[in-house]
Design an enzyme around this catalytic site. Structure first.
Site, short mmCIF file in Angstrom:
data_model
loop_
_atom_site.label_atom_id
_atom_site.label_comp_id
_atom_site.label_asym_id
_atom_site.label_seq_id
_atom_site.Cartn_x
_atom_site.Cartn_y
_atom_site.Cartn_z
N GLN A 148 -9.24 2.17 4.46
CA GLN A 148 -9.63 1.95 5.75
C GLN A 148 -9.56 0.50 5.92
O GLN A 148 -10.60 -0.19 5.54
CB GLN A 148 -10.73 2.66 6.37
N TYR A 174 -7.41 -2.77 10.96
CA TYR A 174 -6.28 -2.45 12.04
C TYR A 174 -5.38 -1.20 11.57
O TYR A 174 -4.59 -1.05 12.05
CB TYR A 174 -5.65 -3.65 12.40
N SER A 187 -5.04 2.42 8.75
CA SER A 187 -5.36 3.31 7.81
C SER A 187 -4.29 3.49 6.88
O SER A 187 -3.34 3.35 7.01
CB SER A 187 -5.64 4.54 8.29
N VAL A 188 -4.78 3.57 5.54
CA VAL A 188 -3.80 3.53 4.46
C VAL A 188 -3.96 5.08 3.71
O VAL A 188 -4.87 5.31 3.39
CB VAL A 188 -4.15 2.44 3.15
N LYS A 223 0.79 2.34 5.15
CA LYS A 223 -0.14 1.67 6.10
C LYS A 223 -0.05 1.89 7.43
O LYS A 223 1.05 1.47 8.07
CB LYS A 223 -0.15 0.16 5.76
N ASP A 235 -6.91 -14.60 3.48
CA ASP A 235 -7.81 -13.61 3.39
C ASP A 235 -7.77 -12.92 2.24
O ASP A 235 -7.95 -11.77 1.80
CB ASP A 235 -7.18 -12.44 4.29
N1 ATP Z 1 0.00 -0.54 -1.73
C1 ATP Z 1 -1.47 0.12 -1.80
N2 ATP Z 1 -1.70 1.05 -2.53
C2 ATP Z 1 -3.08 1.62 -2.60
N3 ATP Z 1 -4.09 1.25 -1.79
C3 ATP Z 1 -3.73 0.43 -0.85
C4 ATP Z 1 -2.52 -0.07 -0.71
N4 ATP Z 1 -2.54 -1.15 0.40
C5 ATP Z 1 -3.84 -1.22 0.61
N5 ATP Z 1 -4.60 -0.21 0.28
C6 ATP Z 1 -6.10 0.09 0.23
O1 ATP Z 1 -6.25 0.17 1.77
C7 ATP Z 1 -7.48 -0.65 2.23
C8 ATP Z 1 -6.86 -1.58 3.20
O2 ATP Z 1 -5.70 -1.98 3.40
P1 ATP Z 1 -5.43 -3.41 4.03
O3 ATP Z 1 -6.46 -4.59 3.32
O4 ATP Z 1 -3.77 -3.80 4.07
O5 ATP Z 1 -5.72 -3.22 5.61
P2 ATP Z 1 -6.14 -3.96 6.63
O6 ATP Z 1 -6.57 -3.40 8.08
O7 ATP Z 1 -5.64 -5.41 6.67
O8 ATP Z 1 -7.66 -4.34 6.09
P3 ATP Z 1 -8.73 -5.63 5.88
O9 ATP Z 1 -9.43 -5.57 7.42
O10 ATP Z 1 -9.92 -5.02 4.99
O11 ATP Z 1 -8.15 -6.92 5.79
C9 ATP Z 1 -7.13 -1.77 1.01
O12 ATP Z 1 -8.47 -2.34 0.55
C10 ATP Z 1 -6.72 -0.72 -0.23
O13 ATP Z 1 -7.83 -0.37 -0.91
#
Ligand code: ATP
Length: 644
Positions: free
Chosen positions: A113, A116, A118-119, A134, A229
């Protein structure tokens, strides 16, 4: 798998001149060719792109820069299956690609999560291959937020390295207001692995992870990309031991010729370099090296090393770990907030003591990465050439790393939550909350703000979801539950502003609100304190509360906050160094509608620097606390529903 080039597809799929290719599989080299062939080349040559470079300060600008026949391209993209909202706001990002179909994937469980997004883990139906989807949702399809995401895509397309997360495609449909970015699936992230009490890395393993991280970063920096980041949860690891740097949502491109200012509101607090905390707007790739130092320490120690809750506490922790800067630094520094952060006495570094188990070469590398002065941090390449990696025991081979059960920041959070739940049941009932939850880049829920009945005459906000707003919220990894907050400045605080504040009786146990229209009404403490004490600018029907300069996307890619806009953030503030300072922030995530209503204290809107006596505050805070909890519960439920 992957998005395929609409130009290359005919030869790849032997469909002749079919204008509407079906998505299909591309080899890595084919995909790479597609990425290089299109988009970025176009953007560099376009007039619009040159203009945006001039305006905003990056040589990678999102904007429609696809030459003269923009309409044709939009039409071509629409015909290829891209939704119109995406083509019109971010044509460049998807240029040369066709969307993948949702039916091509079987969505499995949620694995992450972000702020912005959910993964989800998913299976590609045709090949059975695991991927990570994502999901990026756009509230109201605001062009700014679409272009923001488009920049992430463009940067991902610009990079191609085994230690950088590869964007394999984009799933979308004409009807949907969200898209899915398709990435290779990674079983772990470093936050989850390093915080797992059952896992203790050996030195060769740590070297192996660090080398891969530095290789990936070297690739970014050589292409002018600053990640901005880097943190353990954005560093993913698969079961083959391969590490990949992910989440380029805050990344930007800088070039030597580019002298434009950057926003200092980047990088999650615990990993944020001191120059950013002091407001630098002309930093370079060394901010990433600082973050790498933090990650290095984290995997050595099994927990984050600098867990500040506020900017000032973060700097205090940095001084305590790395030593406070020399007098000469304070004399020559031009950093905007430096004087606010100057400690009253000097701090000796304690890094060596804290890293007793680390080899001398390791300590030297860590000290270098965590240098207070950016130009002493070296580069990713110099780190890779450091003695640490050249001396025994050498880095192990990734394939020899143990296979762990899936372990993510989310799993670690779940573990923590369960532990906390069990241990803190009583405390929770009495209102004591989490103090050191791992910070996210941002923690607010724009949906909930949108409905707030805020008086326009007292609160204002400019346009929102852009980098600045996203970046500004990075500090919201730190939050207290309001009832926890000590209301006086403790004696141990060594910072000039804090002492000054203690001398002013009105500033003890008071809350001072900032009113945008009357700068002169700021309380007697430093602006640096006031700006983070309680600045609030809101707009009645906007998606967010963050004020940024400019509302043209090109202008705001790099926000350089004005005095006033810096005063306009809720929830971020300079607390006291010893944690005893006035604090009235709360998690953005935890502070939707109800919270903000209460920030207005019932029907009383914020219209000036209101001063509250401390006794009343306790009462108000307690009331807020229970309302915040209710609101949080609601917003979590809502989010869960949205995700389903
Ligand atoms: N390719 C992937 N494979 C497995 N898990 C993933 C992958 N990409 C992201 N995740 C998981 O999903 C989480 C959130 O993804 P991401 O950091 O890209 O989202 P974000 O909205 O940019 O998050 P943040 O606000 O924490 O920076 C990651 O911390 C990770 O645990």
């Amino acid at each position: 798998m992957g998005c395929i080039s609409s130009k290359n597809v005919s030869c790849l799929t032997d469909q002749g001149d079919s204008p509407l290719p079906e998505p299909g599989l591309l080899s890595t080299s084919q995909q790479h060719r597609v990425l290089i062939d299109h988009s970025l080349e176009a953007s560099h040559n376009s007039k619009r792109s040159r203009k945006s470079r001039r305006l905003g300060g990056s040589d990678l600008r999102i904007g429609v820069s696809l030459g003269s026949s923009h309409r044709n391209i939009e039409a071509e993209q629409a015909a290829a299956g891209w939704p119109a909202w995406l083509c019109s706001a971010a044509a460049e990002a998807v240029h040369g690609w066709v969307p993948l179909k949702a039916e091509a994937f079987q969505k499995l469980e949620k694995i992450g999560q972000g702020t912005y997004s959910s993964v989800f883990r998913a299976r590609e139906v045709e090949t059975g291959k695991m991927v990570a989807l994502k999901k990026v949702k756009f509230d109201n399809l605001q062009p700014e937020s679409i272009r923001f995401m488009a920049r992430e895509i463009l940067i991902l397309r610009k990079l191609n390295h085994p230690n950088i997360m590869k964007l394999e495609g984009i799933v979308t449909s004409r009807a949907s207001s969200s898209i899915y970015l398709v990435f290779e699936y990674m079983e772990h992230d470093l936050a989850g692995l390093s915080s797992n009490p059952d896992i203790r890395f050996t030195e060769p393993q740590i070297k192996c992870y660090m080398k891969q991280l530095l290789w990936g970063l070297e690739h970014c920096h050589m292409r002018g990309v600053i990640h901005r980041d880097i943190k353990a949860s954005n560093i993913l690891v698969n079961n083959k031991g391969v590490l990949k740097l992910g989440d380029f949502g805050l990344a930007n491109v800088v070039t030597p010729s580019n002298k434009n200012q950057l926003t200092s509101r980047v990088v999650t607090l615990w990993y944020r370099a001191p120059e950013l905390l002091m407001g630098s707007t002309s930093y370079g790739v060394s901010v990433d090296l600082w973050s790498v130092g933090c990650v290095f320490a984290e995997i050595l120690m099994g927990k984050p090393i600098l867990k500040g809750r506020t900017e000032i506490e973060q700097l205090h922790k940095i001084y305590k770990l790395c030593g406070s800067p020399q007098d000469s630094f304070w004399k020559r520094t031009k950093l905007p907030h430096a004087t606010s952060f100057k400690p009253q006495h000097t701090y000796e570094a304690t890094l060596r003591e804290r890293c007793k188990d680390l080899s001398a070469t390791g300590v030297y590398l860590l000290e270098t990465l965590l240098s207070m002065e950016p130009d002493k941090r070296g580069t990713a390449s110099s780190a890779l050439n450091s003695e640490y990696f050249l001396t025994r025991p050498y880095a192990c081979d990734p394939s020899s790393l143990p296979k762990y059960p899936p372990n993510k920041e989310m799993d670690a959070k779940y573990r923590d939550d369960m532990r906390r739940k069990r241990a803190n049941l009583k405390l929770r009932d009495s209102g004591v909350g989490r103090k050191h939850k791992r910070p996210h880049r941002a923690e607010y829920d724009p949906k909930n703000y949108a409905k707030l009945p805020i008086r326009k005459d007292t609160l204002e906000v400019k346009n929102i979801p852009n980098e600045a707003s996203r970046a500004t919220t990075t500090t919201h990894g730190n939050y207290y539950k309001v009832s926890d907050l000590p209301m006086t400045t403790g004696p141990a605080s060594g910072f000039a502003w804090a002492v000054k504040r203690r001398k002013d009786p009105d500033n003890i146990s008071t809350l001072t609100y900032y009113q945008p229209s009357s700068k002169s009404q700021l309380s007697g403490t430093s602006v640096a304190f006031a700006k983070n004490t309680f600045g609030l600018n809101l707009k009645p029907d906007n998606d967010s509360v963050w004020e940024v300069q400019g509302n043209n996307y090109d202008d705001v890619i790099e926000e350089v906050p004005s005095h006033e806009s810096k005063l306009s953030r809720i929830g971020e503030r300079h607390g006291s160094l010893d944690g005893s300072g006035l604090d009235f922030s709360q998690r953005e995530e935890d502070s939707p509608k109800k919270t903000l209503e209460h920030l207005q204290f019932g029907k009383q809107s914020i219209s000036g620097p209101l001063i509250f006596k401390s006794g009343k505050i306790d009462e108000i805070l307690q009331r807020n606390e229970s309302n915040i909890r209710q609101a949080v519960r609601k917003s979590h439920l809502q989010r869960e529903q949205d995700d389903r």
